[in-house]
Every structure is written in C-alpha cells, then in structure tokens.
Design a protein around this motif. Structure first.
Motif, PDB file in Angstrom:
ATOM      1  N   THR A 148       0.729  -1.218  -0.113  1.00  0.00           N
ATOM      2  CA  THR A 148       0.025   0.172   0.011  1.00  0.00           C
ATOM      3  C   THR A 148       1.088   1.319  -0.117  1.00  0.00           C
ATOM      4  O   THR A 148       2.064   1.157   0.276  1.00  0.00           O
ATOM      5  N   TRP A 174       0.522   3.406   1.904  1.00  0.00           N
ATOM      6  CA  TRP A 174       0.792   3.754   3.474  1.00  0.00           C
ATOM      7  C   TRP A 174       1.879   3.204   3.763  1.00  0.00           C
ATOM      8  O   TRP A 174       2.971   3.802   4.632  1.00  0.00           O
ATOM      9  N   GLU A 175       2.242   1.959   3.394  1.00  0.00           N
ATOM     10  CA  GLU A 175       3.471   1.329   3.631  1.00  0.00           C
ATOM     11  C   GLU A 175       4.627   1.852   3.419  1.00  0.00           C
ATOM     12  O   GLU A 175       5.856   2.253   3.970  1.00  0.00           O
ATOM     13  N   PRO A 195      -0.879   8.964   0.618  1.00  0.00           N
ATOM     14  CA  PRO A 195      -0.847   7.675   1.189  1.00  0.00           C
ATOM     15  C   PRO A 195      -2.081   7.023   1.895  1.00  0.00           C
ATOM     16  O   PRO A 195      -2.865   7.810   2.648  1.00  0.00           O
ATOM     17  N   SER A 196      -2.434   5.909   1.584  1.00  0.00           N
ATOM     18  CA  SER A 196      -3.467   5.156   2.084  1.00  0.00           C
ATOM     19  C   SER A 196      -3.180   3.866   2.306  1.00  0.00           C
ATOM     20  O   SER A 196      -2.871   3.169   1.411  1.00  0.00           O
ATOM     21  N   LYS A 197      -4.171   3.282   3.532  1.00  0.00           N
ATOM     22  CA  LYS A 197      -4.022   2.150   3.743  1.00  0.00           C
ATOM     23  C   LYS A 197      -4.825   1.167   2.690  1.00  0.00           C
ATOM     24  O   LYS A 197      -4.777  -0.262   2.614  1.00  0.00           O
ATOM     25  N   ASP A 234       4.975   5.115   2.587  1.00  0.00           N
ATOM     26  CA  ASP A 234       4.713   6.191   3.745  1.00  0.00           C
ATOM     27  C   ASP A 234       5.768   6.103   4.999  1.00  0.00           C
ATOM     28  O   ASP A 234       6.311   6.606   5.431  1.00  0.00           O
ATOM     29  N   GLN A 235       5.407   4.706   5.766  1.00  0.00           N
ATOM     30  CA  GLN A 235       6.061   4.069   6.770  1.00  0.00           C
ATOM     31  C   GLN A 235       7.633   4.348   6.371  1.00  0.00           C
ATOM     32  O   GLN A 235       8.389   4.569   7.494  1.00  0.00           O
ATOM     33  N   ALA A 291       0.309  13.055   5.636  1.00  0.00           N
ATOM     34  CA  ALA A 291       1.471  11.824   5.567  1.00  0.00           C
ATOM     35  C   ALA A 291       2.734  12.441   5.351  1.00  0.00           C
ATOM     36  O   ALA A 291       2.994  13.705   5.309  1.00  0.00           O
TER      37      ALA A 291
END
Ligand code: MG
Length: 256
Positions: A36, A38-39, A87-89, A41-42, A72
């Motif tokens: 994702t 989001w990942e 970013p999104s899960k 972004d982490q 984010a």
C-alpha cells in the motif's frame, strides 16, 4: 525573497538533501506490487527519522479552512495523479503502475526536496517514454542553471523539450527556491520565455521539478483538497532535484 546561502548554510542544505536522496533509495529498494502507499509512507517516516530528519510534508498547511493539513510523510501519486497524492492503507500498488514520490526532508532548519517517478514492474512503452522524458526535462533545464543566466532560461528549456517529445507540462504548479523555507522565491515555471526572470547567482538553492502529462495539460483537484489529477485521465510523471548555483556547473544536492 530570494536567499543566497552562506558556506555554512550550503553544508546544512547538503545534509537535508542527502536525507532525501537516501530516503528515495530506500523506497526504490522496497517498492513492489501489493504494497500500500501507506506502507511506502512508513518507510519514508522511518528512514528520515533514522537520519535525524523529519518530513516537512507532514502537517503541511493546505491554506484552506476546510482542507486538513497534509496527513502523511510523502506525496505519492499514481498514474493519472500528478502530485500531492495522499498515502492510504487502501491504496495498493499494482504491476505497471507509474508511481511518483515527492519527498521533502527538514534537518537542522533546512529543507531538501526531490521527486522520482518509478514504474513498478513492466509498463507500456508510452509510460516508459513519459518517465524518461520527465527526467530528461530536468537535465535539459539545469543546462541553463548557471551564474548570470535567468530563471526563464531554465523554464524555457524544460517546456520546449517536453513539447518536442509530444507531452505537456503542468502550468499551475512550479519549482521554487528552497532553504529555511520549503518554498522560497523565485518560482520556477516549467515553461516560459528565455531571458526573462531574475538572474541566477552562486549560493541560490533551487528545486527544479518538471511535472509532465502524457495528454492535455489540464488538471483537476480531487475532493480531498490535495490530490491533483490529469483532466483527461492520461498518465503523469514528476522528477525533481534540489540544486545549488555555483560559479560554474550547478551541483545537484539530492543525488549522491
Ligand atoms: Mg518536491
């Protein structure tokens, strides 16, 4: 205001820009289909932290009462998204996606800014050409990033090159000076007239960032108040580096 950086400030700029370069490397090494945004972004958040920096994009003010600050650490824009994707899960990267990642690190009071567009796996010939042309547009621009030249010389070179390849530049967003502030003067459009604008001087640090669309140059903003997409649904790409104007050749601070 256009700021001319001292020797010491240039060293601090170099540090912030190195963080951006290393964070892009971490993304390039880890990005794959099924992840994702989001990942990703982490990864940005952790890498910047481990290098003593923070993302200057996180909580960046929208400037509008009804639009929240950017939520984010990275702007991640896929396919017809041009810039400022959130970013999104729930947003998965797929094989063949054209993924633009724009990063700004803040370290010791100074900013570094760079964007890359990555094709995940195999994509169409046209997508490959778009990404290649967008990157080359930056290099066409910085041929003119020399003491005594003008901002318009850079803008003109970028715009002419992109048009010659059959693509369009985005007109509503532009490159910028950078330093203690993420966005400083001068603005650096990706089109324009040679010989116009302020003269370049050693010690200026500039973020030059062609944003290129496969089809029509028109863009739209999504209801989230951030994400910019192409109006015609065609692909977009983004390539950016922070550079330093010197007595001779420009130095690219976000490539190490
Ligand atoms: Mg940027």
């Amino acid at each position: 205001m256009v700021t001319i950086k001292s020797k010491k400030e240039i060293e601090l700029m170099r540090e912030a820009c190195k963080v951006v370069a290393l964070t892009h490397k971490a993304i390039e090494q880890n990005i794959k289909p099924g992840m994702t945004t989001w990942e990703l972004d982490q990864i940005v958040e952790k890498t910047m932290k481990s290098l003593g920096a923070i993302s200057a994009e996180k909580n960046y003010p929208s400037g509008f009462d009804d639009v929240p600050n950017f939520p984010a650490a990275a702007c991640i824009s896929i396919n017809d998204e041009v810039i400022h994707g959130i970013p999104s899960k729930r947003r998965y990267i797929k094989e063949g996606d054209v993924v633009s990642i724009d990063l700004v690190a803040l370290k010791n009071g100074f900013h570094g800014d760079a964007a890359r567009t990555i094709i995940v796996g195999k994509a169409s010939k046209e997508a490959e050409k778009l990404v290649k042309v967008t990157k080359q547009a930056f290099f066409e621009g910085i041929k003119f990033a020399r003491k005594g030249n003008r901002i318009g010389d850079i803008s003109h070179a970028i715009g002419e090159y992109v048009n010659s390849q059959g693509f369009s530049v985005v007109r509503e967003f532009q490159g910028h000076g950078i330093g203690r502030q993420m966005h400083e003067d001068p603005g650096i459009p990706n089109y324009g007239k040679a010989g116009k604008g302020i003269r370049l001087e050693p010690g200026m640090t500039l973020a030059i960032e062609p944003m290129v669309i496969q089809g029509s140059p028109n863009i739209l903003e999504l209801d989230d108040g951030w994400t910019i997409i192409t109006e015609d649904g065609s692909l977009a790409a983004h390539y950016e580096n922070t550079i330093l104007i010197t007595e001779k050749e420009p130095e690219i601070l976000t490539i190490i």
